[in-house]
Design a protein around this motif. Sequence first.
Motif, PDB file in Angstrom:
ATOM      1  N   ASP A  66       3.769 -10.687   7.358  1.00  0.00           N
ATOM      2  CA  ASP A  66       3.736  -9.639   6.336  1.00  0.00           C
ATOM      3  C   ASP A  66       4.822  -8.614   6.658  1.00  0.00           C
ATOM      4  OD1 ASP A  66       1.995  -8.081   4.179  1.00  0.00           O
ATOM      5  OD2 ASP A  66       2.521  -6.656   5.753  1.00  0.00           O
ATOM      6  N   HIS A  67       5.681  -8.323   5.666  1.00  0.00           N
ATOM      7  CA  HIS A  67       6.846  -7.474   5.914  1.00  0.00           C
ATOM      8  C   HIS A  67       6.461  -6.059   6.335  1.00  0.00           C
ATOM      9  CE1 HIS A  67      10.444  -5.084   5.160  1.00  0.00           C
ATOM     10  NE2 HIS A  67      11.134  -6.201   5.291  1.00  0.00           N
ATOM     11  N   ASP A  68       5.515  -5.442   5.603  1.00  0.00           N
ATOM     12  CA  ASP A  68       5.136  -4.057   5.902  1.00  0.00           C
ATOM     13  C   ASP A  68       4.467  -3.942   7.266  1.00  0.00           C
ATOM     14  OD1 ASP A  68       6.132  -3.182   3.531  1.00  0.00           O
ATOM     15  OD2 ASP A  68       4.246  -3.408   2.454  1.00  0.00           O
ATOM     16  N   GLU A  69       3.595  -4.879   7.539  1.00  0.00           N
ATOM     17  CA  GLU A  69       2.900  -4.883   8.825  1.00  0.00           C
ATOM     18  C   GLU A  69       3.911  -5.093   9.956  1.00  0.00           C
ATOM     19  OE1 GLU A  69      -0.182  -7.790   8.771  1.00  0.00           O
ATOM     20  OE2 GLU A  69      -1.087  -7.061  10.632  1.00  0.00           O
TER      21      GLU A  69
ATOM     22  N   SER B  12      14.032  -1.638   6.232  1.00  0.00           N
ATOM     23  CA  SER B  12      14.184  -0.721   5.102  1.00  0.00           C
ATOM     24  C   SER B  12      15.167   0.394   5.447  1.00  0.00           C
ATOM     25  CB  SER B  12      12.832  -0.128   4.722  1.00  0.00           C
ATOM     26  OG  SER B  12      12.325   0.597   5.806  1.00  0.00           O
TER      27      SER B  12
ATOM     28  N   ASP C  94      -4.654   4.685   1.209  1.00  0.00           N
ATOM     29  CA  ASP C  94      -3.426   4.181   1.817  1.00  0.00           C
ATOM     30  C   ASP C  94      -3.693   3.701   3.234  1.00  0.00           C
ATOM     31  OD1 ASP C  94      -0.611   4.017   1.084  1.00  0.00           O
ATOM     32  OD2 ASP C  94      -0.345   5.120   2.944  1.00  0.00           O
TER      33      ASP C  94
ATOM     34  N   ASN D  99      12.728   6.959  10.501  1.00  0.00           N
ATOM     35  CA  ASN D  99      11.286   7.008  10.804  1.00  0.00           C
ATOM     36  C   ASN D  99      11.022   6.879  12.296  1.00  0.00           C
ATOM     37  OD1 ASN D  99      10.555   7.274   8.127  1.00  0.00           O
ATOM     38  ND2 ASN D  99      10.339   5.078   7.808  1.00  0.00           N
TER      39      ASN D  99
ATOM     40  N   ARG E  79      -0.580   1.193   1.754  1.00  0.00           N
ATOM     41  CA  ARG E  79       0.691   1.547   2.394  1.00  0.00           C
ATOM     42  C   ARG E  79       1.720   2.137   1.414  1.00  0.00           C
ATOM     43  NH1 ARG E  79       0.145  -3.463   4.978  1.00  0.00           N
ATOM     44  NH2 ARG E  79      -0.806  -3.251   7.011  1.00  0.00           N
TER      45      ARG E  79
ATOM     46  N   SER F 132       3.116   5.136   3.309  1.00  0.00           N
ATOM     47  CA  SER F 132       3.944   4.661   4.417  1.00  0.00           C
ATOM     48  C   SER F 132       5.315   4.222   3.895  1.00  0.00           C
ATOM     49  CB  SER F 132       3.279   3.461   5.100  1.00  0.00           C
ATOM     50  OG  SER F 132       1.906   3.654   5.180  1.00  0.00           O
ATOM     51  N   ARG F 133       5.319   3.610   2.710  1.00  0.00           N
ATOM     52  CA  ARG F 133       6.570   3.165   2.147  1.00  0.00           C
ATOM     53  C   ARG F 133       7.454   4.339   1.737  1.00  0.00           C
ATOM     54  NH1 ARG F 133       5.129  -2.482  -0.692  1.00  0.00           N
ATOM     55  NH2 ARG F 133       3.023  -2.076  -0.093  1.00  0.00           N
TER      56      ARG F 133
ATOM     57  N   GLU G 277       7.090  -4.315   9.903  1.00  0.00           N
ATOM     58  CA  GLU G 277       7.932  -3.126  10.068  1.00  0.00           C
ATOM     59  C   GLU G 277       7.185  -2.054  10.870  1.00  0.00           C
ATOM     60  OE1 GLU G 277      10.977  -2.569   7.053  1.00  0.00           O
ATOM     61  OE2 GLU G 277      10.450  -0.461   7.019  1.00  0.00           O
ATOM     62  N   GLU G 278       5.897  -1.955  10.622  1.00  0.00           N
ATOM     63  CA  GLU G 278       5.061  -1.006  11.365  1.00  0.00           C
ATOM     64  C   GLU G 278       5.058  -1.371  12.863  1.00  0.00           C
ATOM     65  OE1 GLU G 278       0.577  -0.534  10.769  1.00  0.00           O
ATOM     66  OE2 GLU G 278       1.434   0.103   8.861  1.00  0.00           O
TER      67      GLU G 278
END
Lengths: 185, 196
Positions: free
Chosen positions: B45-48, A59, A173, A65, A179, A182-183, B50-51
């Motif tokens: 999973d994309h968000d996971e 992203s 969240d 970040n 999330r 977080s986003r 990225e984390e």
Amino acid sequence: MSNHMTTDELLEFLDGTLPDSGKRVVEEHLRTCFSCRRALDDFRHLDSSLRKVPLVQASRGFTGNVMSRVVSGGKEPLTFRLLTGLSYAFAMLIVLVILGVVFVATGVIDIRSGSGEANRFQSAFDTASSTLDAIPTAMTAWITEYIPFAFGSGSLGITTAILVVVSMLFVFDRLVGWRIVSRLR
Amino acid sequence: MKNTAAGNEDQIIAAIRSGNARAYAVLVDRYKDRALSLAVRLVGDHDEAEELVQDAFVNAYRKLDQFRGDARFGTWLHRILYNLCMTRVARRKERMASLDSLEENPAGMLHEDKGPSIQEMVEENELVALLSDEINRLPETLKAPLLLFYVDELKYEEVAEVMNIPMGTVKTYLHRGRNLLRQRMQAKLRNEVEYS
């Protein structure tokens, strides 16, 4: 006994890791074997396509970040940590308030001796009922009577109510995995 | 002898060690997409993912003193990330089917096969898209080396270092992965050809 090469032999031939003697055996075999030639073509084709599998793009704020965490000693930024802490405090407060409402509505706690706003709050429950069946009515009374009582009317009440909503958003969240925050970070 | 990119990397790491934390952003920018491509496919999973990639970068930064410099920074980062991803996957207690049961013919002899070749059945750009999808369905043991080797462009010895397995095992996994992909692509494409 099979008349074909093993896939290991073909892949090593393709990768150029076979010794010269092995390489000659495979070359000799490929001259006359259509099946192995086609398998080798398939593997060559797959190799070339695998190298073209596109990368997943991070992203836009990703580097920022990471750097903010690096600069803050590997932790979340201070504002984010403060807001998160605040959200947990608000969440606990809300749970306590709801428990209080239930206890008052069911008569476990008697606040008859109070005065002013507290009495107005209690009388709303009294008219509703003192049984568990009356909880929805009691909640309505709580919304109309207790929110202005707890947070005050006017801009202070609205600000506090917004803070509660935001804090709940933070809690869900984190705990439920929405999330959203977080986003946004 | 080290190449220019690695030489440049040494300078960046030296700058970070001497107190210029901001120089780390260059390394983050350089490796973030490759790292994310691996993590997304490993955890699904994309968000996971990225984390986890963020955590890997932060951990790598904090452990930078332990980085000896005898491998590329990217290899070292991938190792940290791979371990994070595997821990996450293991926590989910996803049971993997045994490798042999997934392969119809694990690295064995080829059968007599008179059907069309993959190239005859599909255009390359379509094959790339199909492969990208099919990789996600591979068991982790085969998926990780394929991604590290083909997508992240690591060498055999670097893949071995990231996964902490012998180089021979990396080659075996890569052979099995390629073989399994071929079998699945053949089956899928022939099915499509039959029904079209």
